[in-house]
Design an enzyme around this catalytic site. Sequence first.
Site, short mmCIF file in Angstrom:
data_model
loop_
_atom_site.label_atom_id
_atom_site.label_comp_id
_atom_site.label_asym_id
_atom_site.label_seq_id
_atom_site.Cartn_x
_atom_site.Cartn_y
_atom_site.Cartn_z
CD GLU A 112 6.84 -51.10 -9.45
OE1 GLU A 112 7.89 -51.64 -9.62
OE2 GLU A 112 6.06 -50.96 -8.38
CB THR A 141 8.93 -62.12 -11.81
OG1 THR A 141 9.73 -60.80 -11.99
CG2 THR A 141 7.79 -61.93 -12.92
CB SER A 180 19.03 -44.35 -8.52
OG SER A 180 19.80 -44.57 -7.41
N PRO A 209 16.69 -39.41 -5.04
CG PRO A 209 16.90 -37.71 -3.24
CD PRO A 209 16.07 -38.55 -4.10
CB THR A 237 9.70 -50.22 -6.69
OG1 THR A 237 9.48 -51.64 -7.53
CG2 THR A 237 8.95 -50.81 -5.35
CB ALA A 279 7.47 -56.88 -15.11
N GLY A 287 15.14 -48.03 -10.53
CA GLY A 287 14.14 -47.33 -9.26
C GLY A 287 12.68 -47.19 -9.47
CE LYS A 299 6.20 -55.48 -10.39
NZ LYS A 299 7.22 -54.44 -10.94
#
Length: 238
Positions: free
Chosen positions: A109, A41, A171, A200, A16, A111, A14, A37
Amino acid sequence: MPVLMITGTGTEVGKTVVTAAVAATALSAGRSVAVLKAAQTGVGPGEPGDADEVARLAGAVTAAELARYPDPLAPATAARRAGRAPVHPHDVAERAAKLATEHDLVLVEGAGGLLVRFDAAGGTLADAAGLLGAPVLVVASAGLGTLNVSELTARELRGRGLDLAGLVIGSWPARPDLASRCNLLDLPDVTGAPLLGAVPAGSAALDPAVFRASAPHWLAPRLDGTWDAEVFRVRAAP
């Protein structure tokens, strides 16, 4: 905190969506936001990547990528297979520093997990964070198995002298099982870092306007939100 690195304890945790929630919450607090980013990929030319998804959900952010490679692999492997130049930690640091001169907050962010390799020399998001002196936010899964990988990530960050800002559950299930509920208490204990939110499950499917209005309720005040870890734990208590 002009630059915040966001990593995960692995893939599909989760990252992103949490990045989008942090961006949306910062925007609602009146801050200008850029999302970088480091290496995208598994996405072809012209297809939306993770930075684009953050912009779709969060709103008026500056979205940027350093490089993208078609194979859904670690960036170093994907770059090698594509015959393209890899991304290096100093590239990430330089681009983030430039964005920080133009924005109140820059979210970088990564990877997958913290030590996923960008290049053949073994450069990682942790190296980029070290070059910038930037704090790192860790996105973790909710359920069984998260304690081990979260503690390992925390130990690696501290071993490098990096600032672990905290953890966000990427999540949170609608019907959390026993392990998930217990992990609300155990994650801060094993990592020595505060729990700063819980997004959530399925939030990416929300209408963007609903996502933006909801995001501050998923994140703690340190991330400009209103989420209270203790209240959340009590409500989810086993």
